[in-house]
Design a protein around this motif. Structure first.
Motif, PDB file in Angstrom:
ATOM      1  N   ASP A  10      53.597  12.542  26.558  1.00  0.00           N
ATOM      2  CA  ASP A  10      54.805  12.722  27.353  1.00  0.00           C
ATOM      3  C   ASP A  10      55.970  13.237  26.509  1.00  0.00           C
ATOM      4  OD1 ASP A  10      53.522  11.650  29.666  1.00  0.00           O
ATOM      5  OD2 ASP A  10      53.849   9.635  28.876  1.00  0.00           O
ATOM      6  N   GLY A  11      55.688  13.626  25.259  1.00  0.00           N
ATOM      7  CA  GLY A  11      56.765  14.027  24.358  1.00  0.00           C
ATOM      8  C   GLY A  11      57.394  15.350  24.722  1.00  0.00           C
ATOM      9  N   ALA A  12      56.612  16.234  25.320  1.00  0.00           N
ATOM     10  CA  ALA A  12      57.142  17.551  25.670  1.00  0.00           C
ATOM     11  C   ALA A  12      56.251  18.185  26.726  1.00  0.00           C
ATOM     12  CB  ALA A  12      57.224  18.445  24.446  1.00  0.00           C
ATOM     13  N   ALA A  13      56.868  19.054  27.524  1.00  0.00           N
ATOM     14  CA  ALA A  13      56.120  19.849  28.492  1.00  0.00           C
ATOM     15  C   ALA A  13      56.112  21.288  28.004  1.00  0.00           C
ATOM     16  CB  ALA A  13      56.776  19.762  29.866  1.00  0.00           C
ATOM     17  N   LEU A  14      54.966  21.946  28.140  1.00  0.00           N
ATOM     18  CA  LEU A  14      54.826  23.332  27.738  1.00  0.00           C
ATOM     19  C   LEU A  14      54.655  24.183  28.989  1.00  0.00           C
ATOM     20  CD1 LEU A  14      52.298  22.821  24.786  1.00  0.00           C
ATOM     21  CD2 LEU A  14      54.794  22.826  24.691  1.00  0.00           C
ATOM     22  N   ASP A  15      55.660  24.965  29.303  1.00  0.00           N
ATOM     23  CA  ASP A  15      55.613  25.815  30.481  1.00  0.00           C
ATOM     24  C   ASP A  15      55.104  27.192  30.093  1.00  0.00           C
ATOM     25  OD1 ASP A  15      56.710  23.746  31.903  1.00  0.00           O
ATOM     26  OD2 ASP A  15      58.756  24.532  31.853  1.00  0.00           O
ATOM     27  N   ALA A  16      53.957  27.559  30.625  1.00  0.00           N
ATOM     28  CA  ALA A  16      53.384  28.864  30.343  1.00  0.00           C
ATOM     29  C   ALA A  16      52.826  29.433  31.651  1.00  0.00           C
ATOM     30  CB  ALA A  16      52.285  28.754  29.287  1.00  0.00           C
ATOM     31  N   PRO A  17      53.380  30.522  32.138  1.00  0.00           N
ATOM     32  CA  PRO A  17      54.503  31.265  31.549  1.00  0.00           C
ATOM     33  C   PRO A  17      55.843  30.590  31.820  1.00  0.00           C
ATOM     34  CG  PRO A  17      53.817  32.297  33.590  1.00  0.00           C
ATOM     35  CD  PRO A  17      52.832  31.198  33.334  1.00  0.00           C
ATOM     36  N   ALA A  18      56.822  30.907  30.973  1.00  0.00           N
ATOM     37  CA  ALA A  18      58.169  30.370  31.148  1.00  0.00           C
ATOM     38  C   ALA A  18      58.840  31.032  32.349  1.00  0.00           C
ATOM     39  CB  ALA A  18      58.988  30.619  29.890  1.00  0.00           C
ATOM     40  N   GLN A  19      59.734  30.285  32.953  1.00  0.00           N
ATOM     41  CA  GLN A  19      60.491  30.815  34.092  1.00  0.00           C
ATOM     42  C   GLN A  19      61.726  31.549  33.567  1.00  0.00           C
ATOM     43  OE1 GLN A  19      59.159  30.571  37.279  1.00  0.00           O
ATOM     44  NE2 GLN A  19      57.471  29.831  35.984  1.00  0.00           N
ATOM     45  N   VAL A  20      61.568  32.824  33.335  1.00  0.00           N
ATOM     46  CA  VAL A  20      62.657  33.659  32.816  1.00  0.00           C
ATOM     47  C   VAL A  20      62.701  34.952  33.618  1.00  0.00           C
ATOM     48  CG1 VAL A  20      62.520  32.701  30.491  1.00  0.00           C
ATOM     49  CG2 VAL A  20      61.163  34.717  31.074  1.00  0.00           C
ATOM     50  N   ASP A  21      63.879  35.583  33.630  1.00  0.00           N
ATOM     51  CA  ASP A  21      63.986  36.849  34.345  1.00  0.00           C
ATOM     52  C   ASP A  21      63.376  37.969  33.500  1.00  0.00           C
ATOM     53  OD1 ASP A  21      66.017  37.976  32.549  1.00  0.00           O
ATOM     54  OD2 ASP A  21      67.449  36.645  33.537  1.00  0.00           O
ATOM     55  N   ASP A  22      63.126  39.083  34.149  1.00  0.00           N
ATOM     56  CA  ASP A  22      62.433  40.187  33.491  1.00  0.00           C
ATOM     57  C   ASP A  22      63.216  40.729  32.301  1.00  0.00           C
ATOM     58  OD1 ASP A  22      60.429  39.943  35.344  1.00  0.00           O
ATOM     59  OD2 ASP A  22      61.107  41.607  36.606  1.00  0.00           O
ATOM     60  N   GLU A  23      64.536  40.758  32.402  1.00  0.00           N
ATOM     61  CA  GLU A  23      65.357  41.302  31.319  1.00  0.00           C
ATOM     62  C   GLU A  23      65.243  40.450  30.064  1.00  0.00           C
ATOM     63  OE1 GLU A  23      70.027  42.531  30.359  1.00  0.00           O
ATOM     64  OE2 GLU A  23      69.452  41.810  32.351  1.00  0.00           O
ATOM     65  N   LEU A  24      65.326  39.121  30.233  1.00  0.00           N
ATOM     66  CA  LEU A  24      65.209  38.231  29.079  1.00  0.00           C
ATOM     67  C   LEU A  24      63.800  38.290  28.506  1.00  0.00           C
ATOM     68  CD1 LEU A  24      66.346  36.105  27.186  1.00  0.00           C
ATOM     69  CD2 LEU A  24      65.779  34.352  28.899  1.00  0.00           C
ATOM     70  N   ALA A  25      62.794  38.334  29.366  1.00  0.00           N
ATOM     71  CA  ALA A  25      61.411  38.404  28.893  1.00  0.00           C
ATOM     72  C   ALA A  25      61.193  39.654  28.047  1.00  0.00           C
ATOM     73  CB  ALA A  25      60.447  38.387  30.078  1.00  0.00           C
ATOM     74  N   ALA A  26      61.721  40.782  28.504  1.00  0.00           N
ATOM     75  CA  ALA A  26      61.561  42.031  27.755  1.00  0.00           C
ATOM     76  C   ALA A  26      62.299  41.960  26.424  1.00  0.00           C
ATOM     77  CB  ALA A  26      62.075  43.201  28.588  1.00  0.00           C
ATOM     78  N   GLN A  27      63.480  41.344  26.416  1.00  0.00           N
ATOM     79  CA  GLN A  27      64.257  41.230  25.183  1.00  0.00           C
ATOM     80  C   GLN A  27      63.534  40.376  24.148  1.00  0.00           C
ATOM     81  OE1 GLN A  27      67.905  39.030  25.578  1.00  0.00           O
ATOM     82  NE2 GLN A  27      68.592  39.491  23.503  1.00  0.00           N
ATOM     83  N   ILE A  28      63.033  39.218  24.585  1.00  0.00           N
ATOM     84  CA  ILE A  28      62.351  38.312  23.666  1.00  0.00           C
ATOM     85  C   ILE A  28      61.052  38.933  23.161  1.00  0.00           C
ATOM     86  CG2 ILE A  28      61.233  36.060  23.431  1.00  0.00           C
ATOM     87  CD1 ILE A  28      64.218  35.843  23.550  1.00  0.00           C
ATOM     88  N   SER A  29      60.328  39.608  24.025  1.00  0.00           N
ATOM     89  CA  SER A  29      59.081  40.256  23.612  1.00  0.00           C
ATOM     90  C   SER A  29      59.338  41.310  22.553  1.00  0.00           C
ATOM     91  CB  SER A  29      58.389  40.893  24.823  1.00  0.00           C
ATOM     92  OG  SER A  29      57.964  39.901  25.743  1.00  0.00           O
ATOM     93  N   GLU A  30      60.393  42.095  22.728  1.00  0.00           N
ATOM     94  CA  GLU A  30      60.720  43.129  21.749  1.00  0.00           C
ATOM     95  C   GLU A  30      61.135  42.503  20.420  1.00  0.00           C
ATOM     96  OE1 GLU A  30      61.166  46.709  19.929  1.00  0.00           O
ATOM     97  OE2 GLU A  30      60.215  46.253  21.860  1.00  0.00           O
ATOM     98  N   LEU A  31      61.936  41.438  20.467  1.00  0.00           N
ATOM     99  CA  LEU A  31      62.328  40.751  19.231  1.00  0.00           C
ATOM    100  C   LEU A  31      61.111  40.157  18.524  1.00  0.00           C
ATOM    101  CD1 LEU A  31      65.575  38.895  20.400  1.00  0.00           C
ATOM    102  CD2 LEU A  31      65.447  40.841  18.830  1.00  0.00           C
ATOM    103  N   ALA A  32      60.161  39.634  19.294  1.00  0.00           N
ATOM    104  CA  ALA A  32      58.960  39.040  18.704  1.00  0.00           C
ATOM    105  C   ALA A  32      58.147  40.097  17.954  1.00  0.00           C
ATOM    106  CB  ALA A  32      58.113  38.381  19.785  1.00  0.00           C
ATOM    107  N   LYS A  33      58.015  41.267  18.538  1.00  0.00           N
ATOM    108  CA  LYS A  33      57.265  42.336  17.865  1.00  0.00           C
ATOM    109  C   LYS A  33      58.008  42.823  16.626  1.00  0.00           C
ATOM    110  CE  LYS A  33      56.696  44.604  21.818  1.00  0.00           C
ATOM    111  NZ  LYS A  33      56.252  45.646  22.793  1.00  0.00           N
ATOM    112  N   ARG A  34      59.321  42.871  16.691  1.00  0.00           N
ATOM    113  CA  ARG A  34      60.095  43.245  15.506  1.00  0.00           C
ATOM    114  C   ARG A  34      59.947  42.201  14.401  1.00  0.00           C
ATOM    115  NH1 ARG A  34      66.067  44.235  17.389  1.00  0.00           N
ATOM    116  NH2 ARG A  34      66.338  44.278  15.102  1.00  0.00           N
ATOM    117  N   ALA A  35      59.890  40.930  14.791  1.00  0.00           N
ATOM    118  CA  ALA A  35      59.700  39.867  13.802  1.00  0.00           C
ATOM    119  C   ALA A  35      58.327  39.968  13.152  1.00  0.00           C
ATOM    120  CB  ALA A  35      59.879  38.505  14.463  1.00  0.00           C
ATOM    121  N   PHE A  36      57.311  40.313  13.923  1.00  0.00           N
ATOM    122  CA  PHE A  36      55.952  40.518  13.407  1.00  0.00           C
ATOM    123  C   PHE A  36      55.974  41.543  12.274  1.00  0.00           C
ATOM    124  CE2 PHE A  36      51.822  42.663  13.502  1.00  0.00           C
ATOM    125  CZ  PHE A  36      50.906  41.626  13.652  1.00  0.00           C
TER     126      PHE A  36
END
Length: 370
Positions: free
Chosen positions: A277-303
């Motif tokens: 009960d320590g944490a819930a993992l939401d997959a997929p997260a409830q985010v709008d398309d703009e935020l999802a695209a932003q985070i995905s692009e940052l993740a690839k840049r971090a890679f």
């Protein structure tokens, strides 16, 4: 001669994440396609001894009475060799070598120092053996939260305020370090610079707690990172998978979100692995398309910022002010229910398919400089 790819699952290790590594090995062994791969288990004990571990022993690894499994100290040690036909692992019995197996690719499921930090990858490189995941430099940078942040900043990624301190500075210039840290806003997180699974991390809310937090974190690493904490931020994660044929060189999964039940919002070791009960993992997260695209692009840049290969999990905090990268993990939690495989399952790739894809990536890349 078997036509199946010969895979060594390497697990355990000398870090504080030894038990989690053993659980990961059990998950991967259960999922791996036995028609495609000949699998050999190679464990590293907490004392650093190598041993060939029977597959039925690995299959039995599980949490019992709140305790994670461990690699048992061996009666006979395993050794690695380079022969005419490539790399081999064997067991030393007196003056003889027995139980000799050729290895095509190593799948190191180790977390933390002496496994995830480039040390083991360096051994693989010197022996000319292909392996899953990032190379020496990326593994080292991805393990050290200080140099990771330096790489992020150099790549223009958004990094939240932090301070780093070496063992030398903490011993000889502690007052100066404390003054620098206190310029950050509380709450703060005091972290071992080269740790994982939140082990040794201390959350503090006032300067009076700082000295004790430093002492606790230094039990796990003499070098520390002090991070300004977020208040009310969302914690989002992305699984990134290498893809040499893709224009971006990698692909990003759907986003996941961690919702911690603790009042302080601290996703600690107990919450990650032992408290249902320590944490819930939401997959997929409830985010709008703009935020999802932003985070995905940052993740690839971090890679690419750390020069990663194979796999990376990128972790972010999101506030009303924007998105901030927290860290990448070059060998993220990889049990079937861990966030990285879960995010790919939600993106249409099963756990067994993911295991196979990572081995294929390792086999396809050349040994040596690349």
């Amino acid at each position: 001669m078997s036509e199946r790819t010969r895979v060594a699952l390497i697990f355990g290790g000398q870090s504080s994440e030894h038990g989690i590594s053993c659980l990961t090995a059990a998950s991967v062994l259960k999922a791996i396609d036995k028609d495609r791969y000949d699998v050999h288990g190679v464990g590293i004990t907490r004392t650093g001894r190598w041993t060939q571990v029977p597959l039925n022993v690995i299959e039995g690894y599980r949490i019992v009475d709140g305790e994670a499994p461990e690699v048992a100290e061996p009666e006979q040690d395993a050794v690695w060799m380079v022969g005419e036909d490539g790399c081999e692992v064997a067991t030393r019995s007196g003056e003889q070598l027995v139980d000799i197996h050729g290895i095509d690719v190593a799948f190191a499921l180790l977390h933390g120092p002496f496994g995830e930090d480039g040390t083991l990858q360096g051994m693989f490189e010197m022996m000319g053996i292909r392996y899953v995941g990032s190379g020496v430099t990326a593994s080292a940078v991805g393990m050290d939260k200080h140099f990771m942040k330096v790489a992020f900043e150099a790549a223009g990624l958004p990094v939240w305020p932090y301070v780093t301190a070496s063992a030398h500075r903490l011993k000889h210039h502690r007052r100066a370090v404390v003054d620098e840290v206190n310029r950050l806003e509380y709450p703060l997180f005091v972290k071992p610079a080269r740790g994982g699974s939140s082990i040794g991390i201390v959350r503090i809310t006032e300067p009076a707690q700082l000295d004790a937090a430093i002492d606790e974190a230094q039990r796990f690493d003499p070098k520390l990172v002090f991070e300004q904490g977020f208040v009310g931020a969302r914690e989002l994660e992305v699984a990134v998978l290498g893809d040499p044929d893709h224009p971006d060189g990698c692909r990003a999964s759907v986003l996941g979100e961690i919702r911690v039940s603790a009042e302080d919002g601290f996703y600690d070791y107990e919450a990650k692995y032992f408290d249902e009960d320590g944490a819930a993992l939401d997959a997929p997260a409830q985010v709008d398309d703009e935020l999802a695209a932003q985070i995905s692009e940052l993740a690839k840049r971090a890679f690419h910022a750390v020069d990663a290969e194979g796999l990376v999990r990128a972790d972010f905090f999101v506030t009303d002010e924007g998105a901030w990268i927290n860290e990448v993990n070059t060998m993220p939690g990889f049990t079937e229910i861990s966030m990285y495989p879960t995010l790919w399952q939600e993106s249409g790739m099963t756990y067994p398919e993911l295991v196979g894809r990572l081995i294929d990536l390792a086999m396809a890349r050349p040994v040596g400089l690349r």
